[in-house]
Design an enzyme around this catalytic site. Sequence first.
Site, short mmCIF file in Angstrom:
data_model
loop_
_atom_site.label_atom_id
_atom_site.label_comp_id
_atom_site.label_asym_id
_atom_site.label_seq_id
_atom_site.Cartn_x
_atom_site.Cartn_y
_atom_site.Cartn_z
N CYS A 79 0.86 -1.18 0.00
CA CYS A 79 0.00 0.00 0.00
C CYS A 79 0.90 1.22 0.00
O CYS A 79 1.71 1.40 0.92
CB CYS A 79 -0.90 -0.01 1.24
SG CYS A 79 -1.86 1.50 1.50
N CYS A 193 -0.77 3.83 -6.36
CA CYS A 193 -1.64 3.14 -5.40
C CYS A 193 -1.77 1.72 -5.93
O CYS A 193 -1.99 1.51 -7.13
CB CYS A 193 -3.02 3.81 -5.33
SG CYS A 193 -4.24 2.86 -4.38
#
Length: 269
Positions: A79, A193
């Site tokens: 992440c 992302c």
Amino acid sequence: MNQFAPSEPPLLFFDTGIGGLSVLQESRKLISSAPIIYAADYAGLPYGMKSETELAARVPALLGRLVERFKPRLVTIACNTASTIALDHVRSALNIPVVGTVPALKPASEMTKTGVIGLLGTQATIRQPYVDRLAAEFASTKTILRFGASELVYAAEAKLRGEKVDSRIFSDAIAGLRSQPDGENIDVIVLACTHFPLVQKELAHAVGRPMRFINGAKGIARRIQHLTKDLEWLNSGDEGLLVTTGALKDLAPYRAALARHGLSRFETL
């Protein structure tokens, strides 16, 4: 109580939702026989809208519980937002290797011909000083145009649930880059992302002209392979486990997609 007992210490992947599957997929190509624990903090989704203070406390606490419970050999924070904010905190709290995820600005700066790079991430990621430092170190002679597109996180989640996603979400994200000065000269877009590579085809369609996309998944996979190069995997055939901070019933729409990534066991944290 831990119901899942892999035959050997696993590799642990951590994300807010299913975005980390883009990292897991590349890692599986290099380390196919390693047992896998995939942890999804659905109770905290989305990280991109949370404060730095909240994430700096939440992520190390959750990973501490996961490491204590599953005893992994290595942790990957799959992440970008969690990595850019909490990676140092996690490394100081754990006594095992921790691999982070950062925007692929270095390879993007080597790929661009126009010198203009688009950076799509969550609002939290694109404003981080860490990203400023990456840009200064690896792309100081390039123009970096950033746009926060957290809606793409929900679009990726919906896609893996098998739902139809409004195409305007993708066109709005691309417009957010193009509308900036010099935006029409972007020739490389960094997907900052881990959710975003899951909707890369939709983003490419929204661009409507040739565009190169890049993310950090392959680099992360190579780093994991390097850090585990001296380990021998038994290839025991363990089914991968997904651990969620949310409700197990909420995973039902994802199960077909998760099975394609070798995740067929499910528990709550």
